[in-house]
Design a protein around this motif. Structure first.
Motif, short mmCIF file in Angstrom:
data_model
loop_
_atom_site.label_atom_id
_atom_site.label_comp_id
_atom_site.label_asym_id
_atom_site.label_seq_id
_atom_site.Cartn_x
_atom_site.Cartn_y
_atom_site.Cartn_z
N SER A 5 2.90 39.69 13.67
CA SER A 5 3.97 39.07 12.91
C SER A 5 5.14 40.04 12.74
CB SER A 5 3.48 38.62 11.54
OG SER A 5 3.04 39.74 10.77
N ASP A 13 5.20 34.65 13.31
CA ASP A 13 4.78 35.00 14.66
C ASP A 13 6.02 35.01 15.54
OD1 ASP A 13 3.79 35.11 17.24
OD2 ASP A 13 2.27 33.56 16.94
N ALA A 34 6.31 34.96 18.70
CA ALA A 34 6.11 34.42 20.05
C ALA A 34 7.14 33.37 20.42
CB ALA A 34 4.70 33.85 20.19
N THR A 35 7.63 32.62 19.43
CA THR A 35 8.58 31.55 19.72
C THR A 35 10.03 31.97 19.46
OG1 THR A 35 8.34 30.66 17.48
CG2 THR A 35 6.86 29.79 19.18
N LEU A 36 10.25 33.25 19.14
CA LEU A 36 11.59 33.73 18.82
C LEU A 36 12.14 34.61 19.93
CD1 LEU A 36 10.99 34.89 15.12
CD2 LEU A 36 12.05 32.75 15.86
N ASP A 37 13.45 34.58 20.09
CA ASP A 37 14.13 35.59 20.90
C ASP A 37 14.67 36.62 19.91
OD1 ASP A 37 15.74 37.17 22.45
OD2 ASP A 37 16.82 35.52 23.44
N CYS A 74 18.22 36.98 17.23
CA CYS A 74 18.08 36.64 15.81
C CYS A 74 19.24 37.27 15.02
CB CYS A 74 16.75 37.12 15.26
SG CYS A 74 15.33 36.18 15.85
N GLY A 92 15.28 32.80 11.50
CA GLY A 92 13.98 32.58 12.11
C GLY A 92 12.88 33.48 11.58
#
Length: 209
Positions: free
Chosen positions: A81, A121, A123-126, A130, A200
């Protein structure tokens, strides 16, 4: 004094901070248990010297990492995380007139740090894209994004893993890893209230008394 090492930090990762301090390479330090404050804490100015606030992304690993040879992709795969964070950097050197040797000797100018309550998490973020906004006493004072930390925060964490690994040190699962400031350093005085939001990821708040 009974404190223990609970995490690690990388500093001087962004061009704007390098230019402010005239230090043109990253550094790293350790985080001690006595440096950690909860989200929303009020920090006494008499415990600091000449503090400045940095907005950062903090990483938590799900398993240990040890360089050399760690890549940013391996960092992301190992990250459980991320959270928003304020690092309150500080310096024993008058007027922050430091060289790389000074900040290395001063534990990468680490004072204290505050971590937001929200963890996500990545994993779904750039993370490079951000966007971060910092407010001081209700007014926006700084903005930035994840790309400020060596192009991507995972690049910074990989750099740190490899520098530590060359010295026989691992980054441990569950410990906070501060990945570097995403905006210029912000001087603070008693009475200041700061908040940071990273899209995010979440927010973090701190005040000074």
């Amino acid at each position: 004094q009974g404190e223990r090492v609970i995490g690690k930090k990388i500093g001087v990762t962004s061009k704007v901070v390098q230019q402010m301090l005239d230090v043109h390479q990253p550094d790293f330090g350790i985080l001690l248990s006595g440096m950690h404050y909860e989200d929303g804490s009020a920090i006494a100015m008499d415990t600091l010297i000449q503090p400045r606030a940095e907005g950062e992304i903090v990483f938590y690993l799900k398993h240990d990492l040890r360089g050399p040879g760690i890549t940013p992709a391996q960092v992301m795969a190992a990250t459980e995380s991320v959270a928003a964070c304020f690092e309150i950097v500080d310096s024993r050197v008058h007027d922050w007139k430091i060289k790389i040797q000074d900040t290395v000797a001063d534990n990468a100018s680490c004072g204290v740090f505050v971590i937001g309550a929200e963890r996500v998490d990545p994993a779904t973020l750039d993370l490079a894209r951000c966007e971060m906004t910092i407010e001081k006493n209700g007014e926006i004072i700084a903005t930035g994004n994840g790309a400020a930390a060596l192009g991507h925060p995972a690049n910074a964490v990989a750099w740190l893993a490899n520098e530590l690994g060359a010295r026989g040190i691992s980054m441990k699962a569950g410990e906070p890893i501060l990945s570097g400031s995403l905006a210029p350093l912000i001087p603070v005085v008693a009475g200041d209230v700061l908040s940071v939001r990273i899209d995010g990821i979440g927010s973090c708040n701190v005040s000074f008394i």
